[in-house]
Design an enzyme around this catalytic site. Structure first.
Site, PDB file in Angstrom:
ATOM      1  N   SER A 124      14.516  92.465  31.052  1.00 41.30           N
ATOM      2  CA  SER A 124      13.706  93.142  31.371  1.00 41.30           C
ATOM      3  C   SER A 124      12.530  93.918  30.662  1.00 41.30           C
ATOM      4  O   SER A 124      11.554  94.442  31.506  1.00 41.30           O
ATOM      5  CB  SER A 124      14.400  94.501  32.119  1.00 41.30           C
ATOM      6  OG  SER A 124      15.169  93.990  33.348  1.00 41.30           O
ATOM      7  N   LYS A 142       9.274  92.797  31.621  1.00 36.26           N
ATOM      8  CA  LYS A 142       8.529  93.122  32.865  1.00 36.26           C
ATOM      9  C   LYS A 142       7.292  93.965  32.546  1.00 36.26           C
ATOM     10  O   LYS A 142       6.357  93.790  33.593  1.00 36.26           O
ATOM     11  CB  LYS A 142       9.556  93.991  33.925  1.00 36.26           C
ATOM     12  CG  LYS A 142      10.588  93.126  34.318  1.00 36.26           C
ATOM     13  CD  LYS A 142      11.887  94.121  34.882  1.00 36.26           C
ATOM     14  CE  LYS A 142      12.862  93.394  35.373  1.00 36.26           C
ATOM     15  NZ  LYS A 142      13.987  94.335  35.807  1.00 36.26           N
ATOM     16  N   TYR A 180      10.085  84.148  36.953  1.00 37.20           N
ATOM     17  CA  TYR A 180      10.770  85.468  36.628  1.00 37.20           C
ATOM     18  C   TYR A 180      11.904  85.071  35.377  1.00 37.20           C
ATOM     19  O   TYR A 180      11.938  85.669  34.401  1.00 37.20           O
ATOM     20  CB  TYR A 180      11.364  86.288  37.528  1.00 37.20           C
ATOM     21  CG  TYR A 180      12.133  87.381  37.491  1.00 37.20           C
ATOM     22  CD1 TYR A 180      11.760  88.636  36.823  1.00 37.20           C
ATOM     23  CD2 TYR A 180      13.550  87.272  37.495  1.00 37.20           C
ATOM     24  CE1 TYR A 180      12.322  89.393  36.380  1.00 37.20           C
ATOM     25  CE2 TYR A 180      14.393  88.163  37.141  1.00 37.20           C
ATOM     26  CZ  TYR A 180      13.716  89.419  36.924  1.00 37.20           C
ATOM     27  OH  TYR A 180      14.783  90.547  36.275  1.00 37.20           O
ATOM     28  N   TYR A 188      15.492 102.802  34.786  1.00 35.91           N
ATOM     29  CA  TYR A 188      16.273 102.655  35.864  1.00 35.91           C
ATOM     30  C   TYR A 188      16.995 103.968  36.175  1.00 35.91           C
ATOM     31  O   TYR A 188      16.229 104.972  35.930  1.00 35.91           O
ATOM     32  CB  TYR A 188      17.474 101.428  35.692  1.00 35.91           C
ATOM     33  CG  TYR A 188      16.848 100.174  35.300  1.00 35.91           C
ATOM     34  CD1 TYR A 188      15.890  99.657  36.397  1.00 35.91           C
ATOM     35  CD2 TYR A 188      17.179  99.512  34.127  1.00 35.91           C
ATOM     36  CE1 TYR A 188      15.303  98.398  35.638  1.00 35.91           C
ATOM     37  CE2 TYR A 188      16.452  98.517  33.628  1.00 35.91           C
ATOM     38  CZ  TYR A 188      15.520  97.895  34.520  1.00 35.91           C
ATOM     39  OH  TYR A 188      15.027  96.930  33.986  1.00 35.91           O
ATOM     40  N   VAL A 219      18.868  94.032  29.791  1.00 36.07           N
ATOM     41  CA  VAL A 219      20.131  93.889  29.796  1.00 36.07           C
ATOM     42  C   VAL A 219      20.704  92.973  28.359  1.00 36.07           C
ATOM     43  O   VAL A 219      21.825  92.905  28.173  1.00 36.07           O
ATOM     44  CB  VAL A 219      20.707  92.861  30.952  1.00 36.07           C
ATOM     45  CG1 VAL A 219      20.822  93.985  31.894  1.00 36.07           C
ATOM     46  CG2 VAL A 219      20.216  91.880  30.910  1.00 36.07           C
TER      47      VAL A 219
END
Ligand code: DON
Length: 315
Positions: free
Chosen positions: A71, A74, A198, A250, A268
């Site tokens: 992530s 991103k 992705y 998050y 993660v």
């Protein structure tokens, strides 16, 4: 940017304390298993690295050990898309925290295919689809070229972990579901292409030291302070870093704001990138994750570093 430069001696002392604090909890928590290949990672790995705007570098632990960006990628795919397409992506995506887990499907369906923000999986898949290029190969090439340019590395400077890529491509049911929900609502054209780009971007490899270097332009208003390359206009950089503050951790973003107080993106794989605007970039790596999917050792180390040096942007 007018911010006080970090004193190297103070940074070294705080790094020692932060590393010790992270190492003390290293291995608490669980490695991610929903991508089977990630379940094989050694949970006791731990690294911390920092680089200041004037190029002072310091690191502790397994700082050369490569991990997949997951992530954290991103942030860079968003930067790449904003550079190519300005603010277009925000016509179909919001900028609000979701309060849900990063993989959640619920709000995407309730909000008719409009992702809450670019750092939850739904939003990031939409961003990947918008990378410049017509097909899988060209989108991926563009993304990797962006990483290389942003951190002064050769074009092939960020390899891909093929096993992690395949593993996620074979088991990424939720992400494929998110892409298909967006296709259903008309906010995405090609769900298979979007998901594969992705997954590929998430499987990009970097070490803790390389990640800190890669994040440096974000700490300097969008310009790499070491090469003077303008990676992003300041207003775009501001948006990307602001979203890290509000959405980068998050559903643990409030706790992180109190403990660390820095714009941060987690992953993660156990990777974390924290930005100290006008001063430095910090990366951490600790694969054992807490309940919200963030690195236990990484969060602990960042908290100590931030508190010892008074780095919190909230004063
Ligand atoms: O899409 C996924 O589930 C992973 N490739 C990345 C998720 C991730 O790193 C979220 N982090 N906390």
């Amino acid at each position: 940017m007018a911010a006080t430069a970090i004193d190297p001696a103070a940074l070294e002392a705080a790094m020692d304390e932060a590393y010790a604090a992270g190492a003390a909890v290293c291995g608490e928590g669980q490695v991610a298993t929903y991508i089977p290949e990630l379940a094989k990672i050694d949970p006791t790995k731990f690294a911390l690295a920092a680089i200041t705007l004037d190029g002072f570098r310091t690191s502790r632990g397994d700082a050369e050990c490569a991990f997949t960006l997951q992530s954290v990628s991103k942030v860079f795919s968003l930067a790449c898309v904003m550079r190519a397409r300005d603010l277009d992506i925000f016509k179909t995506m919001s900028v609000e925290p979701s309060g849900d887990a990063f993989f959640s499907i619920v709000k995407l369906e309730e909000e008719r295919g409009r992702p809450r923000n670019p750092y939850i999986n739904a939003g990031a898949i939409m961003v990947s689809a918008a990378l410049p290029g017509e097909d899988f190969a060209s989108k991926v090439r563009h993304f990797r070229g962006f990483l290389a340019e942003a951190s002064d590395r050769p074009p092939d400077g960020f390899p891909v972990d093929e096993a992690v890529f395949r593993s996620e491509a074979q088991h990424g049911w939720r992400n494929q579901a998110l892409a298909n929900i967006m296709r259903h609502h008309g906010s995405l054209d090609d769900p298979d292409l979007a998901a594969m780009v992705y997954f590929r971007q998430c499987a990009t490899l970097a070490s803790t030291r390389e990640l800190a270097r890669l994040g440096l332009f974000l700490a300097n208003g969008g310009t790499d302070p070491l090469t003077s390359v303008a990676v992003l206009p300041p207003a775009h950089n501001h948006r990307i870093v602001a979203l890290m503050t509000t959405c980068g951790m998050y559903d643990e973003v409030g706790h992180h704001a109190i403990e660390v107080g820095l714009p941060t993106k987690s992953a993660v794989s156990g990777a974390m990138l924290a930005i100290v605007p006008g001063r430095m970039a910090i990366a951490a790596y600790g694969p054992a994750l807490g309940k919200k999917g963030n690195s236990v050792a990484g969060m602990r180390a960042l908290a100590v570093l931030s508190q010892r040096l008074g780095l919190s942007i909230f004063g």
